[in-house]
Design a protein around this motif. Structure first.
Motif, PDB file in Angstrom:
ATOM      1  N   LEU A 254       0.827  -1.204   0.000  1.00 30.02           N
ATOM      2  CA  LEU A 254       0.000   0.000   0.000  1.00 30.02           C
ATOM      3  C   LEU A 254       0.864   1.257   0.000  1.00 30.02           C
ATOM      4  N   LEU A 255       1.906   1.258   0.838  1.00 31.48           N
ATOM      5  CA  LEU A 255       2.793   2.419   0.890  1.00 31.48           C
ATOM      6  C   LEU A 255       3.602   2.552  -0.398  1.00 31.48           C
ATOM      7  N   LEU A 256       3.983   1.412  -0.981  1.00 30.11           N
ATOM      8  CA  LEU A 256       4.698   1.442  -2.263  1.00 30.11           C
ATOM      9  C   LEU A 256       3.847   2.095  -3.334  1.00 30.11           C
ATOM     10  N   VAL A 257       2.571   1.722  -3.408  1.00 29.49           N
ATOM     11  CA  VAL A 257       1.669   2.313  -4.402  1.00 29.49           C
ATOM     12  C   VAL A 257       1.500   3.801  -4.149  1.00 29.49           C
ATOM     13  N   PHE A 258       1.364   4.173  -2.875  1.00 34.01           N
ATOM     14  CA  PHE A 258       1.204   5.587  -2.534  1.00 34.01           C
ATOM     15  C   PHE A 258       2.414   6.402  -2.973  1.00 34.01           C
ATOM     16  N   PHE A 259       3.602   5.965  -2.588  1.00 30.41           N
ATOM     17  CA  PHE A 259       4.810   6.722  -2.941  1.00 30.41           C
ATOM     18  C   PHE A 259       5.090   6.658  -4.439  1.00 30.41           C
ATOM     19  N   ALA A 260       4.782   5.519  -5.067  1.00 34.64           N
ATOM     20  CA  ALA A 260       4.966   5.424  -6.524  1.00 34.64           C
ATOM     21  C   ALA A 260       4.069   6.417  -7.243  1.00 34.64           C
ATOM     22  N   GLY A 261       2.832   6.565  -6.756  1.00 32.42           N
ATOM     23  CA  GLY A 261       1.922   7.537  -7.363  1.00 32.42           C
ATOM     24  C   GLY A 261       2.404   8.961  -7.193  1.00 32.42           C
ATOM     25  N   VAL A 262       2.903   9.285  -5.982  1.00 31.57           N
ATOM     26  CA  VAL A 262       3.407  10.635  -5.725  1.00 31.57           C
ATOM     27  C   VAL A 262       4.620  10.939  -6.601  1.00 31.57           C
ATOM     28  N   VAL A 263       5.555   9.998  -6.672  1.00 30.32           N
ATOM     29  CA  VAL A 263       6.747  10.197  -7.499  1.00 30.32           C
ATOM     30  C   VAL A 263       6.372  10.287  -8.974  1.00 30.32           C
ATOM     31  N   PHE A 264       5.410   9.467  -9.395  1.00 30.58           N
ATOM     32  CA  PHE A 264       4.974   9.487 -10.796  1.00 30.58           C
ATOM     33  C   PHE A 264       4.426  10.863 -11.171  1.00 30.58           C
ATOM     34  N   VAL A 265       3.597  11.442 -10.299  1.00 33.55           N
ATOM     35  CA  VAL A 265       3.042  12.774 -10.566  1.00 33.55           C
ATOM     36  C   VAL A 265       4.170  13.782 -10.748  1.00 33.55           C
ATOM     37  N   HIS A 266       5.144  13.758  -9.849  1.00 36.96           N
ATOM     38  CA  HIS A 266       6.257  14.709  -9.950  1.00 36.96           C
ATOM     39  C   HIS A 266       7.096  14.464 -11.207  1.00 36.96           C
ATOM     40  N   ALA A 267       7.287  13.195 -11.552  1.00 37.08           N
ATOM     41  CA  ALA A 267       8.087  12.884 -12.736  1.00 37.08           C
ATOM     42  C   ALA A 267       7.422  13.415 -13.998  1.00 37.08           C
ATOM     43  N   VAL A 268       6.105  13.231 -14.112  1.00 37.33           N
ATOM     44  CA  VAL A 268       5.386  13.699 -15.300  1.00 37.33           C
ATOM     45  C   VAL A 268       5.456  15.220 -15.403  1.00 37.33           C
ATOM     46  N   ILE A 269       5.212  15.908 -14.272  1.00 35.74           N
ATOM     47  CA  ILE A 269       5.273  17.368 -14.288  1.00 35.74           C
ATOM     48  C   ILE A 269       6.694  17.849 -14.543  1.00 35.74           C
ATOM     49  N   PHE A 270       7.657  17.131 -13.973  1.00 35.80           N
ATOM     50  CA  PHE A 270       9.056  17.496 -14.158  1.00 35.80           C
ATOM     51  C   PHE A 270       9.433  17.436 -15.633  1.00 35.80           C
TER      52      PHE A 270
END
Length: 342
Positions: A254-270
């Motif tokens: 669950l925490l992996l999915v949460f952090f993966a989603g947060v990092v994914f959002v930043h990566a796309v915007i980055f």
């Protein structure tokens, strides 16, 4: 291909009834609201032990703002509610072949909602005991992964013209998305360090925006109101009664999915907002988190909140629902007052 389907159906319905363009827009908004309401009803049915936490997330001002508008975020949120509820249901109930097919369809739809491939590890929460053997369990997860990636690949091929138009539009603002992607691929460690630095430096502003900034970034509730709602989310998620406690590895997923989603959002915007730093071929410059908005984190937050569940201190669901509805309504009223005063 999915995120604007309810709004499009609303516009089509109003057009068939020969209503005005303004009525078409309101019909689209009504269909968006109904989509989220339907998703919540299905989620409550699938995972009744998580109703308070889901309701708390549904009453965040940005959630309400997106649900009442014409936006691709409302379908992304709706599918994320249902997708997580499916795997939570599978942990505690018998899993049939029909259920597994439904889960595969929902996760494939989820991947088509803003490229949400970060949700794939949630399938690991479906018990291996639901399959004839561990090999069948892994084969199922692999097949769903292929469906998710394959659906994305097909849609990208169909939508290539629009993506090229997006790339040209960004290029007119001095942002070369293709070059940024090549840079990230050529210098993955540098990109990862910059990405983590971006997440760390903007953590609290983004949490505040997630909890109390809406109308994209136009309206913002006072900091103490946001802190109050953050406390509510944590308390409700942690104390709602759990019929089956999470194991350590399940919390990890669950925490992996949460952090993966947060990092994914930043990566796309980055990648979509960054520019190459002058004189440094291995770095991108990113001035601020203006491109990152609170709405991006609504689909991923439930996984992180659910991971907080514990069994030592529990509160009755009816009590928590009353608390959530009361505080959520007050926050919604505060948001309306803010809009009125603006």
């Amino acid at each position: 291909p999915l995120v604007y389907l309810p709004a499009s159906l609303g516009i089509w319905t109003a057009r068939v009834l020969r209503l005005s363009p303004l009525a078409m827009m309101y019909a689209a908004r009504i269909f968006s609201v109904l989509t989220l309401v339907f998703a919540l009803a299905v989620s409550f049915r699938l995972a009744p032990g998580y109703r308070a936490a889901m309701t708390a997330v549904a009453l965040i001002p940005m959630t309400l703002h997106q649900a009442g508008g014409i936006s691709g975020d409302v379908v992304t949120m709706a599918v994320s509610f249902v997708g997580l509820s499916l795997v939570l249901h599978a942990r505690e109930h018998f899993v049939s072949r029909r259920f597994l097919i439904l889960a595969a369809v929902v996760f494939t739809m989820w991947s088509l909602c803003k490229f949400s491939v970060w949700a794939l590890p949630l399938l690991l929460l479906i018990p291996a005991s639901a399959f004839p053997n561990p090999r069948a369990w892994l084969a199922y997860i692999g097949a769903v992964a292929i469906c998710m990636v394959g659906a994305l690949a097909i849609w990208n091929a169909i939508d290539s013209g629009n993506m090229e138009a997006f790339r040209i539009a960004r290029l007119s603002h001095g942002i070369d998305v293709s070059a940024n992607v090549r840079l990230a691929a050529a210098h993955p460690l540098t990109f990862a360090r910059q990405l983590l630095g971006l997440v760390r430096s903007n953590l609290w502003p983004e949490v505040g925006q997630f909890l109390g900034v809406f109308g994209w970034t136009k309206f913002g509730l006072p900091p103490w109101v946001r802190l109050e709602y953050l406390l509510l989310l944590v308390v409700v998620a942690a104390t709602e009664f759990a019929t089956k406690p999470f194991r350590g590895w399940e919390r990890g997923i669950l925490l992996l999915v949460f952090f993966a989603g947060v990092v994914f959002v930043h990566a796309v915007i980055f990648v979509s907002d960054g520019t190459l730093c002058a004189g440094d071929a291995g770095r991108m410059c990113f001035g601020s988190s203006a491109g990152i908005q609170g709405r991006y984190f609504i689909p991923v937050c439930l996984s992180g909140l659910v991971a907080l569940r514990q069994s030592r201190v529990n509160v009755r669901s009816s009590t928590l629902m009353g608390l959530v509805m009361g505080v959520g309504t007050l926050q919604a009223l505060a948001a309306l007052v803010l809009i009125r005063l603006a």
